[in-house]
Scaffold this active site. Structure first.
Site, mmCIF file in Angstrom:
data_model
loop_
_atom_site.group_PDB
_atom_site.id
_atom_site.type_symbol
_atom_site.label_atom_id
_atom_site.label_comp_id
_atom_site.label_asym_id
_atom_site.label_seq_id
_atom_site.Cartn_x
_atom_site.Cartn_y
_atom_site.Cartn_z
ATOM 1 N N ASP A 118 0.829 -1.219 0.000
ATOM 2 C CA ASP A 118 0.000 0.000 0.000
ATOM 3 C C ASP A 118 0.861 1.267 0.000
ATOM 4 O OD1 ASP A 118 -1.728 2.089 0.695
ATOM 5 O OD2 ASP A 118 -2.318 1.236 2.625
ATOM 6 N N HIS A 169 -3.602 4.597 6.597
ATOM 7 C CA HIS A 169 -2.526 4.048 5.760
ATOM 8 C C HIS A 169 -1.164 4.369 6.367
ATOM 9 C CE1 HIS A 169 -5.364 3.309 2.403
ATOM 10 N NE2 HIS A 169 -5.960 4.397 2.882
#
EC number: 3.1.-.-
Lengths: 562, 562
Positions: free
Chosen positions: A205, A377
């Site tokens: 990610d 994130h």
């Protein structure tokens, strides 16, 4: 680091000892994540999300991954793994299932529950296969192992994909909160063990790869909420994403402490929190939840509304409250908390809502003024841990725009991944892992697929270009009636305009005489060809508008023959 | 705290001992700052800037303050004080001077030089009156005293406006960098002295009132630039605002240290830095500056380009480089620094430029990844100092959207300004200072004035609404020719569409027969009225589009009579 060339050929046949990776979405953009893995003719898909349109894609509702590559190969798909239940990972599932309804959906308990509840609205009942962290499952030639990851929705998973061609670890979306609300940590021990066994390719990610440092803990929001609640005399409204169970949990806990009842507002909030509560992911103290109707009747100081609309969506309850178009009437003393990120592109809409609520007297607390949001994130500092623990032989950053992918590639390089084993790909680029080394071997067709109203894929780039011109400049249409027997103009020219900013009076006094004159001269020269008449009209009007207004509206001459 | 009512009456006559304050722009928005002060029939204006349009104001180039209030009173204007030379404070000066060319412009040396250089492009030669900090000047009944303030452009001023009705301090835009590059501090000692003498009304910059803490020093950027330059092998491009002389100075100093030549790119950058250099505000080492043409020929490792385009403006050099449409070809190893803020609403455009440059191989450094920008506006922590030093009897936050104004009002309240002496006004709201107390006494007409191409004020809200519909949904026009003698349709209906996303084939096979049928039935019923025919057409087409596509394009039926 390899980069795609502007024009890549179609890929060659995949060697029998090779693993192929093709992203049909999610590379070069944040959204519509979908990655297809191929081994010996069989396919495994990870995620199938939607992308939300940007301002230069006007009128579009959603953007889907481009399924064309799968068109003739749907029968080869062994499974669709869903890493978690965010829209950018699951939103396109109903559209893929229209192509083949019985693709097995693989995911965690909460992920599948939220997907199923969404698919019910599309009248679809999927085949599902529930998995959990620490377990392994095989789908055709793909042996999968699942790992817990911490994210802004519970029960998210990373997946290792093991084939004789190599081992791939796909992190899904994750961060590394070391004190998560549910105690479910990102499984770094598992990543380390897998790294020790050998990871041939890491897909990780990249959303926050440009951001230095680490992320604050979700827990750090609690004292801020507590302080805001303590100072709130009247109504409290908290807006956040409808899937952020832990954020909602913290609001519920704070509401309980301050003896306020809670009502959920917004269809997806009500639906998702119902699912999360039924499955035990959300703990709601007894008697705390009330209906919005009841909340409207109660003294404002005794209720909290938890609402969607944190991105300034114009039809959301929150936007309508800001515009005084909602039964909840915002008044002085009310407090609104936007406990959410601000997705780039939504700033104007969100600030409009904040200003509207403020103008009505509310105190609006948002992430720029207080710690009421933490990202889901991992930033650069955390991504380095994963790279160092997994020690991948090859690396491919995923889930990001070019700036994010490049920043993540740089981190991989700094941790020692050789530059020729780092591949930055775009949607449709074919990445093959052969003999333990990745390389770009070609590209397949991969464009934007627009959902607009009831249609999928019918709105084209050229339609969007027309919309952009119409939206910026408006149009001028000029209508003439041509008697096809005599070749004479017997009606019009009539000029109609919308959005050009030019007065009707200006047309009739200023340019219409010029146009009539030009048409008459053309008629005298024997011009009766409708194409030539349209060209002439476009030229006369276009020059006049450009000279007098310095604008470029769309000019549409129409010749109707009678 | 007083707020404007939705419908305020026109204000009563101003008492002879009263001072009137009306913002014609800058309240409820960041931009088009313009405040009119009135005492005994005479007017003083502070600033006259432009506002840049938001996405829901499509096709608009600029938005001006609404001058209507001044229409019949231009002769009463004693002077226009310009606090500094940013576009949101000076951009509308050419448009105001069109109304009365000889309004005296009052400002500092650099401010006036930049304004004059801009006005030259409009072929205007203004009357100017140069002032500097620490001096006093009278214009009619207004005794002005000027104070140095530190901002993101040199030579900015705050102004005290003294009349028998009271003393007003207008800060202009400011921050409080305690180690400014030019040593010119915001004059807190002066503010304190004036506060001691008594300030009846403080108008203060609210841009960053929601942001906690204080601002980093401009100097803190230097080591970051140095590190980026040290690691840059190839070309370096720095984009920043064309008026940020100190930022440019730091880039020049860093370039000198790394023995690179510098070229300015972009019309306003070249123009402003020429002015700043001529007046000694920018120090350029001899032989350092080169032309862009020469820079293109030099080895990339020996040059720095300092460019406009930091907000992603599509026609700027930087955007064109990102899109490979510029003589400078970005390649791997190049470094681009966006040393600027990111104005809300520009995110999509700016990230597009960053992604484009990144994709071509450049390293892009921007404020989210490194300290390459500091704001020009004081955050809450600094605003408190001003409030505490000035100790105003009344307070009116300026220069901000509602959220900023409200946050600033809260700060004033916390420092002890009584709530009934804090007034949050909007553009056009009339604030009167009478007997030492402010209050809202009414409102004057004040709307958005759109500049679009060559026209000013001709594009209306209704035109913008049409553009928004056209931009999102496109249009469908249906053209019929009616024989007015027989009442029969003798040509068409023809259907034309742009941007609706609907295929021409769908029209002809699907809805055209329905429409013809409906028109025939109407004809049989004796309907020949063109209005009725248009209504009928709109209904048939609209229902078909809504049922089959769930969209709402603009439908434009046209009946041409022959």
């Amino acid at each position: 680091m390899s980069h795609p060339h502007p024009e890549l050929p179609p890929p060659p046949a995949l060697p029998s000892n090779g693993l192929r990776v093709i992203a049909l979405g999610g590379l070069g953009e944040i959204g519509r994540n979908m990655t297809v893995f191929e081994y010996q003719g069989r396919l495994l898909i990870v995620d199938c999300g939607v992308l939300f349109p940007e301002p230069d894609q006007p009128g579009v509702d959603l953007i889907l991954p481009d399924f064309r590559y799968l068109e003739d190969r749907l029968g080869d798909v062994e499974a669709l793994v869903l890493t978690h239940a965010h829209e950018d990972h699951i939103g396109a599932v109903p559209y893929l299932l229209r192509e083949r309804a019985n693709i097995p959906l693989v995911g965690s308990r909460l992920t599948l529950a939220l997907v199923k509840s969404k698919l019910t609205e599309h009248r679809l009942t999927p085949e599902v296969s529930e998995v959990k962290e620490g377990t392994t499952h095989s789908f055709g030639p793909f042996d999968l192992e699942f790992f817990a990851v911490n994210h802004s929705i519970p029960d998210a998973l990373a997946v290792a994909i093991k084939t004789p061609a190599g081992v791939v670890l796909h992190t899904g979306d994750f961060k590394m909160d070391q004190l998560p609300l549910d105690g479910r940590l990102t499984d770094l021990a598992g990543f380390a063990r897998l790294g020790g066994e050998g990871v041939d390719l890491l897909l990780s990610d990249s959303t926050n790869a440009e951001v230095p440092g680490i992320v604050r803990s979700e827990r750090d929001i609690a004292p801020v909420l507590d302080e805001v609640f303590a100072n709130a005399a009247q109504r409290i409204i908290v807006a956040c994403f409808a899937s952020h169970v832990h954020r909602v949990q913290q609001v519920l806990d704070t509401a309980a402490k301050h003896r306020r009842k809670v009502a959920f507002v917004g269809r997806s909030m009500v639906r998702n929190m119902g699912v999360a509560r039924d499955l035990g992911y959300l703990r709601v103290p007894g008697g705390m939840l009330i209906d919005l109707r009841d909340a409207e009747e109660m003294p404002p100081g005794e209720v909290v509304l938890i609402s969607t609309g944190s991105q300034g969506e114009p039809m959301s309850a929150l936007s309508r409250m800001a515009g005084r178009d909602h039964p909840i009437r915002i008044a002085a003393g009310d407090t609104v908390i936007l406990a959410s990120s601000l997705i780039p592109g939504n700033e104007t809409a969100v600030y409009r809502v904040i200003n509207g609520l403020t103008r009505l007297g509310a105190r609006v607390v948002h992430k720029e003024s207080s710690l009421v949001h933490v990202s889901g994130h991992s930033p650069a500092g955390e991504l380095l841990y994963v790279l160092n623990l997994v020690k991948p032989r090859n690396f491919m950053p995923v889930h990001g725009e070019w700036r994010h992918l490049r920043a993540h590639a740089r981190l991989a390089s700094l941790t020692g991944v050789p530059d020729d084993r780092i591949v930055i790909a775009e949607d449709g680029v074919v990445v093959d892992l052969v003999d333990g080394k990745v390389g770009i071997s070609g590209a397949v067709d991969c464009g934007y697929v627009y959902v607009d109203g009831l249609t999928v894929g019918e709105v084209t780039e050229s339609q969007l270009k027309d919309r952009r011109i119409l939206g910026d400049e408006g149009f001028i249409s000029v209508i003439m009636v041509l008697d096809s027997s005599s070749g004479k103009i017997v009606g019009g020219p009539e000029i109609h305009t919308r959005g050009s900013g030019i007065d009707n009076a200006a047309f009739s006094t200023d340019v219409l005489p010029k146009l009539i004159d030009a048409l008459e001269r053309a008629a005298n020269d024997g011009v009766t060809d409708t194409h030539a008449l349209r060209q002439l009209t476009r030229r006369v009007i276009g020059k006049w508008v450009s000279d007098n207004y310095r604008r470029r509206p769309m000019i549409i001459p129409v010749v109707v023959e009678v």
